[in-house]
Design an enzyme around this catalytic site. Sequence first.
Site, PDB file in Angstrom:
ATOM      1  N   ASP A  11       0.849  -1.188   0.000  1.00 10.44           N
ATOM      2  CA  ASP A  11       0.000   0.000   0.000  1.00 10.44           C
ATOM      3  C   ASP A  11       0.893   1.249   0.000  1.00 10.44           C
ATOM      4  O   ASP A  11       2.094   1.164   0.294  1.00 10.44           O
ATOM      5  CB  ASP A  11      -0.895  -0.040   1.235  1.00 10.44           C
ATOM      6  CG  ASP A  11      -1.773   1.178   1.366  1.00 10.44           C
ATOM      7  OD1 ASP A  11      -2.393   1.572   0.357  1.00 10.44           O
ATOM      8  OD2 ASP A  11      -1.821   1.764   2.464  1.00 10.44           O
ATOM      9  N   ASP A  13      -0.256   5.154   0.964  1.00  6.31           N
ATOM     10  CA  ASP A  13      -0.513   6.102   2.048  1.00  6.31           C
ATOM     11  C   ASP A  13      -0.707   5.363   3.373  1.00  6.31           C
ATOM     12  O   ASP A  13      -1.519   4.444   3.481  1.00  6.31           O
ATOM     13  CB  ASP A  13      -1.766   6.929   1.744  1.00  6.31           C
ATOM     14  CG  ASP A  13      -1.653   7.678   0.417  1.00  6.31           C
ATOM     15  OD1 ASP A  13      -0.576   7.618  -0.205  1.00  6.31           O
ATOM     16  OD2 ASP A  13      -2.651   8.286  -0.004  1.00  6.31           O
TER      17      ASP A  13
END
Length: 376
Positions: A11, A13
């Site tokens: 991922d 953020d």
Amino acid sequence: MSAAEKVLFVDRDGTLIVEPPDAQIDSFAKLRLLPGVIAALRRLVAAGYVLVMVSNQDGLGSASFPESDFAGPHALLLDILAGEGIVFREVLIDRSFAHEQRPTRKPGVGLVRHWLVDGALDRSHSVVVGDRDSDLELAANMGLRGLRIGADLDWAGIAALLLDAPRRAEVERATRETRIVVRVDLDAGPGARIASGIGFFDHMLEQLAVHGGFALELDCTGDLAVDEHHSVEDCALALGAALRRALGERRGIARYGFDPAELPLRASGAIGFSAPMDEARADVALDLSGRAHCRFSGSFPREAVGALPCELVAHFFASLADALGATLHLHVAGSNAHHMVEACFKAVGRALRQAMRRDGAAIPSSKGMLVAEHAA
């Protein structure tokens, strides 16, 4: 067909970079890397992981989140990481909002579906890393392990979890002549519990483990009423298979077992690591190449030591090398058979200790793999 790859699906953020309160990194001022991310990703890349970024960016390209606001900080992030040798094979971004429920939005697998075809992923090692429930749900939907960045697990911990796990294996071998269970732990430190039914052989296997620096448990029930051959041979095959399994793809090992300090001994006949025992000496050179070959030289002055026939010593090491996938050269000389046999097991143990030690993160081969079919 290309080999399955170890992939880290990451991922963005909250995982690579700190997520601000408004959940949008739309300016350079908001771009901050999570602590330890560069060091951890460098270790993982060096260990052969392919990196794929998978990120939900709600409404990217809409009026509420213009593409121009996203592109600059994102390009800078990729440039910073690339400057450290961290390059993503793919950057997969879903731009939809949650209420649209598109299959490409995590935890849906639409963006990563091409990785789910047979043979693409090394599923036993590939991992999804993120900071939200949706990342763990993506992992479950892909049939992979999921790791969550948070209070209990940081990037240093993720790298350690994936790369520094103890190298352990258990092998059961059952034939008409023997039933054997072997357990090894290459990182637990030396220790042995051996029950082969042959007292002197138990002592030799203990020497192999103690001088090899690994923990060994071995239980063998064999047809000793016939003779010792099947028990000795099958113990070697089971032990070699266990060591091979514990080593895995052999990434990061030193690979060769001979002490450079011993190289001057070659002038007097040694071929690598030398273990003296009183008047006897065994000389060993070992390569955990994936190729099985054993060359044994030397003769013993009597037929057996205890209940172990001396003729089975060479056969033990040939069987061990075959099951382990090792090239082993072993020469022994002396006048006391007990000392000679014990020197062999100690010397091979010391060579194993050196060859199996972790020596970095790369596979020590110009071909990029150490297996029987493709060793360098």
